[in-house]
Write a protein that holds these residues in place. Structure first.
Motif, PDB file in Angstrom:
ATOM      1  N   LEU A   1       0.829  -1.204   0.000  1.00 34.28           N
ATOM      2  CA  LEU A   1       0.000   0.000   0.000  1.00 34.28           C
ATOM      3  C   LEU A   1       0.869   1.261   0.000  1.00 34.28           C
ATOM      4  O   LEU A   1       0.587   2.225  -0.720  1.00 34.28           O
ATOM      5  CB  LEU A   1      -0.928   0.002   1.213  1.00 34.28           C
ATOM      6  N   VAL A   2       1.910   1.256   0.825  1.00 35.15           N
ATOM      7  CA  VAL A   2       2.828   2.396   0.859  1.00 35.15           C
ATOM      8  C   VAL A   2       3.565   2.523  -0.475  1.00 35.15           C
ATOM      9  O   VAL A   2       3.714   3.629  -1.024  1.00 35.15           O
ATOM     10  CB  VAL A   2       3.834   2.261   2.016  1.00 35.15           C
ATOM     11  N   ALA A   3       4.025   1.396  -1.007  1.00 38.20           N
ATOM     12  CA  ALA A   3       4.784   1.406  -2.251  1.00 38.20           C
ATOM     13  C   ALA A   3       3.972   2.000  -3.395  1.00 38.20           C
ATOM     14  O   ALA A   3       4.516   2.726  -4.246  1.00 38.20           O
ATOM     15  CB  ALA A   3       5.231  -0.008  -2.609  1.00 38.20           C
ATOM     16  N   ARG A   4       2.678   1.723  -3.427  1.00 36.51           N
ATOM     17  CA  ARG A   4       1.838   2.265  -4.490  1.00 36.51           C
ATOM     18  C   ARG A   4       1.859   3.792  -4.479  1.00 36.51           C
ATOM     19  O   ARG A   4       1.924   4.425  -5.539  1.00 36.51           O
ATOM     20  CB  ARG A   4       0.407   1.739  -4.321  1.00 36.51           C
ATOM     21  N   GLU A   5       1.838   4.396  -3.303  1.00 38.43           N
ATOM     22  CA  GLU A   5       1.862   5.855  -3.238  1.00 38.43           C
ATOM     23  C   GLU A   5       3.220   6.412  -3.669  1.00 38.43           C
ATOM     24  O   GLU A   5       3.282   7.464  -4.323  1.00 38.43           O
ATOM     25  CB  GLU A   5       1.490   6.325  -1.837  1.00 38.43           C
ATOM     26  N   VAL A   6       4.304   5.713  -3.308  1.00 42.87           N
ATOM     27  CA  VAL A   6       5.631   6.147  -3.768  1.00 42.87           C
ATOM     28  C   VAL A   6       5.704   6.050  -5.291  1.00 42.87           C
ATOM     29  O   VAL A   6       6.251   6.945  -5.958  1.00 42.87           O
ATOM     30  CB  VAL A   6       6.747   5.313  -3.118  1.00 42.87           C
ATOM     31  N   GLN A   7       5.152   4.987  -5.857  1.00 45.00           N
ATOM     32  CA  GLN A   7       5.116   4.857  -7.311  1.00 45.00           C
ATOM     33  C   GLN A   7       4.376   6.038  -7.949  1.00 45.00           C
ATOM     34  O   GLN A   7       4.818   6.593  -8.962  1.00 45.00           O
ATOM     35  CB  GLN A   7       4.424   3.555  -7.712  1.00 45.00           C
ATOM     36  N   ASN A   8       3.271   6.435  -7.348  1.00 42.05           N
ATOM     37  CA  ASN A   8       2.454   7.506  -7.924  1.00 42.05           C
ATOM     38  C   ASN A   8       3.178   8.851  -7.915  1.00 42.05           C
ATOM     39  O   ASN A   8       3.191   9.565  -8.924  1.00 42.05           O
ATOM     40  CB  ASN A   8       1.127   7.622  -7.155  1.00 42.05           C
TER      41      ASN A   8
END
Length: 300
Positions: free
Chosen positions: A211-218
């Motif tokens: 979940l955290v990684a998805r925001e960093v990707q964005n």
């Protein structure tokens, strides 16, 4: 090669131990630390008396390595400034994605290599450091990914000293990959007080990491860094392979009651989200939760 390192914690001391004897390696210290370090540092049970250099008794560094925390960087740059010459190469092993920009503003972009350290499991307390891994892997390169003479000479030094290192094809991508790892694993491990052994195989922990990684990707995409699903999977694989009782640097800071790099991890994701008008609710929440945890711990 004259190697000068500022920061003798869980990263700096381990790297110094590798380079000691293979280069003219010394720590940059103030007067208080010179007194504290004069009888040596204990690294995996071995006491090593490293040479110490103060700003008033400076020499010239061929390679200057910053191994402090982000919130210590301004002071560290002032202490290290006398050691910088026109030919000095500067390497930051700080977490996050902002240190190189600050170093370039202070010393000139042409001096700064982009870099970080990964695969390092190391606990530090006082003058003692225990490293559970083989010294970590220093990933570094020129911002434009040139295979420059200085980068290759530093790699030759690291290779001769047994310090694992990699010059990747795209150092900016790799910096963002490490930022994603730090933001997810450091923050969540600090909140849950989970060492690497507790992280490995913990499916719910990994769900939160994703979940955290998805925001960093964005936010990374808006900053020009493309992080793929394969990048996320590799990050999880690499950290899950550390099945020892080492602790992330942020967890060590929480346990010791020290200031953390929260604002440079989840806090940075939140700032970039606001900059690009992208919602980052998970990063916002874990950043606030970590500060709440630190406050509760301060009352114990």
């Amino acid at each position: 090669m004259n190697v000068r390192i500022i920061g003798a914690g869980a990263v700096g001391s381990v790297v110094a131990k590798k380079l000691y004897g293979h280069a003219d390696t010394a720590f940059i210290v103030d007067d208080e630390r010179r007194e504290r370090y004069k009888d040596g540092l204990l690294i995996n049970g071995e006491r090593i008396i490293f040479p110490l250099r103060t700003p008033s008794g400076h020499d010239t560094a061929d390679l200057l390595i910053f191994a402090v925390k982000n919130f210590q960087l301004d002071d560290a740059m002032e202490e290290a400034a006398p050691f910088v010459a026109s030919s000095t190469a500067i390497m930051s092993l700080l977490n996050g994605i902002e240190a190189e920009e600050h170093l370039a503003q202070r010393f000139g972009e042409e001096k700064v290599l982009y870099s970080f350290i990964t695969d390092l499991s190391s606990n530090h307390s006082g003058l003692e450091t225990t490293c559970f891994s083989d010294g970590g892997n220093i990933v570094f390169g020129e911002k434009d990914n040139r295979r420059s003479e200085r980068a290759l000479s530093i790699k030759a030094l690291f290779d001769s000293a047994g310090q694992k290192c990699t010059i990747p094809d795209d150092i900016i991508h790799e910096k963002w990959w490490k930022f994603m790892l730090n933001t997810a694993f450091n923050t969540l491990s600090a909140i849950l007080e989970a060492d690497y052994a507790a992280i490995s195989g913990n499916r719910d922990f990994i769900r939160a990491v994703r979940l955290v990684a998805r925001e960093v990707q964005n936010v990374g995409l808006m900053e020009g860094a493309v992080l793929t699903g394969d990048d996320v999977d590799e990050m999880i694989r690499r950290v899950s392979a550390l099945q020892d009782h080492g602790k992330t640097s942020m967890l060590q800071d929480v346990i010791a009651g020290r200031e953390t790099e929260n604002r440079y991890f989840a806090g940075a994701v939140s700032r970039l989200g606001r900059k690009h008008s992208i919602p980052t609710p998970v990063s916002d929440f874990i950043s606030i939760l970590l500060e709440a945890k630190r406050y509760v711990r301060s009352l114990e």
